[in-house]
Design a protein around this motif. Structure first.
Motif, PDB file in Angstrom:
ATOM      1  N   GLY A  93       0.882  -1.177   0.114  1.00  0.00           N
ATOM      2  CA  GLY A  93      -0.053  -0.016   0.055  1.00  0.00           C
ATOM      3  C   GLY A  93       0.844   1.073  -0.082  1.00  0.00           C
ATOM      4  O   GLY A  93       0.362   2.276   0.004  1.00  0.00           O
ATOM      5  N   SER A  94       2.312   1.374   0.040  1.00  0.00           N
ATOM      6  CA  SER A  94       2.883   2.392  -0.049  1.00  0.00           C
ATOM      7  C   SER A  94       2.661   3.255  -1.114  1.00  0.00           C
ATOM      8  O   SER A  94       2.921   4.374  -1.066  1.00  0.00           O
ATOM      9  N   ASN A  95       2.390   2.885  -2.306  1.00  0.00           N
ATOM     10  CA  ASN A  95       2.272   3.463  -3.447  1.00  0.00           C
ATOM     11  C   ASN A  95       0.562   3.908  -3.607  1.00  0.00           C
ATOM     12  O   ASN A  95       0.515   4.515  -4.828  1.00  0.00           O
ATOM     13  N   GLU A  96      -0.145   3.600  -2.719  1.00  0.00           N
ATOM     14  CA  GLU A  96      -1.641   3.831  -2.759  1.00  0.00           C
ATOM     15  C   GLU A  96      -1.999   5.049  -2.229  1.00  0.00           C
ATOM     16  O   GLU A  96      -1.454   5.197  -0.995  1.00  0.00           O
ATOM     17  N   LEU A  97      -2.725   5.914  -2.669  1.00  0.00           N
ATOM     18  CA  LEU A  97      -3.323   7.068  -2.266  1.00  0.00           C
ATOM     19  C   LEU A  97      -4.526   6.819  -1.308  1.00  0.00           C
ATOM     20  O   LEU A  97      -5.409   5.989  -1.546  1.00  0.00           O
ATOM     21  N   ILE A  98      -4.560   7.402   0.026  1.00  0.00           N
ATOM     22  CA  ILE A  98      -5.670   7.222   0.960  1.00  0.00           C
ATOM     23  C   ILE A  98      -6.352   8.483   0.594  1.00  0.00           C
ATOM     24  O   ILE A  98      -6.353   9.465   0.916  1.00  0.00           O
ATOM     25  N   GLN A  99      -7.758   8.073   0.022  1.00  0.00           N
ATOM     26  CA  GLN A  99      -8.410   9.070  -0.242  1.00  0.00           C
ATOM     27  C   GLN A  99      -9.353   9.678   0.946  1.00  0.00           C
ATOM     28  O   GLN A  99      -9.454   9.040   2.107  1.00  0.00           O
ATOM     29  N   PRO A 100      -9.548  11.208   0.791  1.00  0.00           N
ATOM     30  CA  PRO A 100     -10.308  11.556   2.071  1.00  0.00           C
ATOM     31  C   PRO A 100     -11.560  10.807   2.681  1.00  0.00           C
ATOM     32  O   PRO A 100     -12.411  10.230   1.845  1.00  0.00           O
ATOM     33  N   GLY A 101     -11.581  10.526   3.880  1.00  0.00           N
ATOM     34  CA  GLY A 101     -12.762   9.757   4.320  1.00  0.00           C
ATOM     35  C   GLY A 101     -12.500   8.454   4.513  1.00  0.00           C
ATOM     36  O   GLY A 101     -13.199   7.647   5.061  1.00  0.00           O
ATOM     37  N   ARG A 102     -11.580   8.014   4.113  1.00  0.00           N
ATOM     38  CA  ARG A 102     -10.768   6.515   4.004  1.00  0.00           C
ATOM     39  C   ARG A 102      -9.800   6.244   4.932  1.00  0.00           C
ATOM     40  O   ARG A 102      -9.182   7.284   5.627  1.00  0.00           O
ATOM     41  N   ASN A 103      -9.264   4.898   5.208  1.00  0.00           N
ATOM     42  CA  ASN A 103      -8.172   4.706   6.065  1.00  0.00           C
ATOM     43  C   ASN A 103      -7.591   3.517   5.466  1.00  0.00           C
ATOM     44  O   ASN A 103      -8.174   2.654   4.800  1.00  0.00           O
ATOM     45  N   PHE A 104      -6.353   3.548   5.879  1.00  0.00           N
ATOM     46  CA  PHE A 104      -5.509   2.145   5.291  1.00  0.00           C
ATOM     47  C   PHE A 104      -4.674   1.907   6.623  1.00  0.00           C
ATOM     48  O   PHE A 104      -3.919   2.952   7.265  1.00  0.00           O
ATOM     49  N   THR A 105      -4.327   0.432   6.704  1.00  0.00           N
ATOM     50  CA  THR A 105      -3.283   0.228   7.750  1.00  0.00           C
ATOM     51  C   THR A 105      -2.068  -0.238   6.893  1.00  0.00           C
ATOM     52  O   THR A 105      -1.796  -1.192   6.237  1.00  0.00           O
ATOM     53  N   TYR A 106      -0.975   0.324   7.397  1.00  0.00           N
ATOM     54  CA  TYR A 106       0.480  -0.097   6.932  1.00  0.00           C
ATOM     55  C   TYR A 106       1.182  -1.168   7.880  1.00  0.00           C
ATOM     56  O   TYR A 106       0.837  -0.968   9.014  1.00  0.00           O
ATOM     57  N   LYS A 107       1.612  -2.132   7.406  1.00  0.00           N
ATOM     58  CA  LYS A 107       2.242  -3.390   8.338  1.00  0.00           C
ATOM     59  C   LYS A 107       3.628  -3.390   7.855  1.00  0.00           C
ATOM     60  O   LYS A 107       4.161  -3.476   6.770  1.00  0.00           O
ATOM     61  N   ILE A 108       4.560  -2.937   8.955  1.00  0.00           N
ATOM     62  CA  ILE A 108       5.823  -2.452   8.910  1.00  0.00           C
ATOM     63  C   ILE A 108       6.545  -3.985   9.621  1.00  0.00           C
ATOM     64  O   ILE A 108       6.583  -3.588  10.737  1.00  0.00           O
ATOM     65  N   GLU A 109       7.344  -4.421   8.912  1.00  0.00           N
ATOM     66  CA  GLU A 109       8.026  -5.782   9.605  1.00  0.00           C
ATOM     67  C   GLU A 109       9.469  -5.221   9.475  1.00  0.00           C
ATOM     68  O   GLU A 109      10.037  -5.435   8.590  1.00  0.00           O
ATOM     69  N   LEU A 110      10.121  -4.914  10.678  1.00  0.00           N
ATOM     70  CA  LEU A 110      11.308  -4.427  10.928  1.00  0.00           C
ATOM     71  C   LEU A 110      12.159  -5.918  10.972  1.00  0.00           C
ATOM     72  O   LEU A 110      11.854  -6.764  11.409  1.00  0.00           O
ATOM     73  N   LYS A 111      13.604  -5.666  10.416  1.00  0.00           N
ATOM     74  CA  LYS A 111      14.470  -6.632  10.321  1.00  0.00           C
ATOM     75  C   LYS A 111      15.800  -6.190  11.235  1.00  0.00           C
ATOM     76  O   LYS A 111      15.592  -6.414  12.385  1.00  0.00           O
ATOM     77  N   ASP A 112      16.946  -5.885  10.457  1.00  0.00           N
ATOM     78  CA  ASP A 112      18.105  -5.410  11.151  1.00  0.00           C
ATOM     79  C   ASP A 112      18.207  -3.927  11.149  1.00  0.00           C
ATOM     80  O   ASP A 112      19.159  -3.492  11.500  1.00  0.00           O
ATOM     81  N   GLU A 113      17.135  -3.173  10.959  1.00  0.00           N
ATOM     82  CA  GLU A 113      17.217  -1.718  11.188  1.00  0.00           C
ATOM     83  C   GLU A 113      17.255  -1.330  12.380  1.00  0.00           C
ATOM     84  O   GLU A 113      16.600  -2.031  13.251  1.00  0.00           O
ATOM     85  N   ILE A 114      18.221  -0.495  12.794  1.00  0.00           N
ATOM     86  CA  ILE A 114      18.447  -0.207  14.171  1.00  0.00           C
ATOM     87  C   ILE A 114      18.841   1.511  14.243  1.00  0.00           C
ATOM     88  O   ILE A 114      19.243   2.039  13.180  1.00  0.00           O
ATOM     89  N   GLY A 115      18.446   2.156  15.289  1.00  0.00           N
ATOM     90  CA  GLY A 115      18.697   3.655  15.321  1.00  0.00           C
ATOM     91  C   GLY A 115      17.513   4.444  15.027  1.00  0.00           C
ATOM     92  O   GLY A 115      16.457   4.167  15.537  1.00  0.00           O
ATOM     93  N   THR A 116      17.556   5.390  14.051  1.00  0.00           N
ATOM     94  CA  THR A 116      16.409   6.451  13.532  1.00  0.00           C
ATOM     95  C   THR A 116      16.118   6.349  12.242  1.00  0.00           C
ATOM     96  O   THR A 116      17.057   6.118  11.367  1.00  0.00           O
TER      97      THR A 116
END
Length: 293
Positions: A93-116
């Motif tokens: 869904g990262s490339n999809e626009l969320i239209q006014p009045g709608r919602n979308f849930t992003y699922k972010i699975e972290l691996k070895d990212e660390i810090g900021t």
């Protein structure tokens, strides 16, 4: 034969560490509400698009290997999508626009990212006010590869425009900013007595992990703290070899993690940020709370 055995032991240890991290990973849920909010800066009030009514937006704070769900409710007037800078895996869904009045849930699975890391709206006009930090601490059984900090502080370098970035159903690409901000505060250099100034409070001899994010579009920013040196320990969601500097030069969207040791004469010192191509400067205050012995 000896080198092959050492390599096997190293790979086995790495595999064990990854399994250990995954076994202690948590799941986090965030609710983001995109909406128009009134803000006053540079002695004038305007409506800006915000997340949960704040500028910058809310901070996500998790541990390495965690999974994060972010449910974004678009209560604004324009379609918007969010980008997750520095996340290595693909996000549906990262490339999809969320239209006014709608919602979308992003699922972010972290691996070895660390810090900021950080997140922001994909369009330039919305990203000027819709952005925030994504802080990833070590996993439960992990330590920092540098001295453990007393505390940490996120600093987001942003920009402010006097003009409205939306007109009716049209959006305007922002030009040169009228001011720059530290965590949403312009400081005292722009001539408006009502403007707020960011303040970071420290204890003498405390060690602070400062997470600096350049959220300014198309501008390289120079950041520093008067009379204090900085030790670079991470960039863009990964640890780096330690290096020492008196100031940081951050490209657009760049993130740098530094250690700051509060070990100079007790008092208060200017925190400064300016674009490398211009004369505007914004400032904050580093204030010591305790005295030295």
């Amino acid at each position: 034969m000896g080198s092959e055995k050492q390599e096997f032991i190293w790979l086995s240890g790495l595999l064990f560490l990854n399994i250990l991290v995954l076994s202690t990973a948590d799941v986090h849920y965030y609710e983001f509400f995109l909406k128009e909010s009134q803000f006053t800066k540079l002695c004038s009030t305007k409506s800006i698009l915000t997340v949960n009514g704040s500028f910058p937006g809310p901070e996500i704070r998790v541990r390495r290997g965690d999974t994060v769900f972010v449910n974004v409710h678009n209560q604004g007037n324009h379609a918007v999508s969010l980008k997750w800078e520095g996340v290595k895996g693909s996000i549906d869904g990262s490339n999809e626009l969320i239209q006014p009045g709608r919602n979308f849930t992003y699922k972010i699975e972290l691996k070895d990212e660390i810090g900021t890391l950080w997140w922001h709206a994909t369009s330039d006009w919305a990203a000027a006010t819709v952005h925030g930090a994504f802080v990833i601490s070590p996993a439960t059984n992990e330590d920092y590869p540098f001295p453990a900090p007393t505390s940490d502080q996120t600093i987001i370098l942003g920009q402010w425009f006097r003009q409205e970035l939306t007109e009716g159903d049209k959006t305007i690409a922002p030009g040169r900013a009228d001011a720059y901000t530290i965590n949403g505060d312009p400081g005292v250099t722009y001539g408006c007595s009502n403007d707020t100034t960011f303040e970071m409070q420290v204890d003498y001899e405390g060690l602070y992990l400062v997470r600096v994010i350049n959220a300014v579009a198309n501008e390289t920013m120079v950041f520093g703290v008067a009379s204090h040196s900085l030790t670079i320990v991470g960039q863009n969601g990964a640890y780096t070899k330690r290096s020492f500097t008196n100031s940081l030069t951050l490209a657009p969207a760049q993130v740098v993690d530094v250690l700051l040791c509060a070990n100079v004469n007790v008092g208060h010192y200017y925190i400064t940020a300016r674009p490398s191509s211009g004369t505007y400067i914004t400032n904050g205050i580093l204030r010591y709370l305790t005295t030295s012995s």
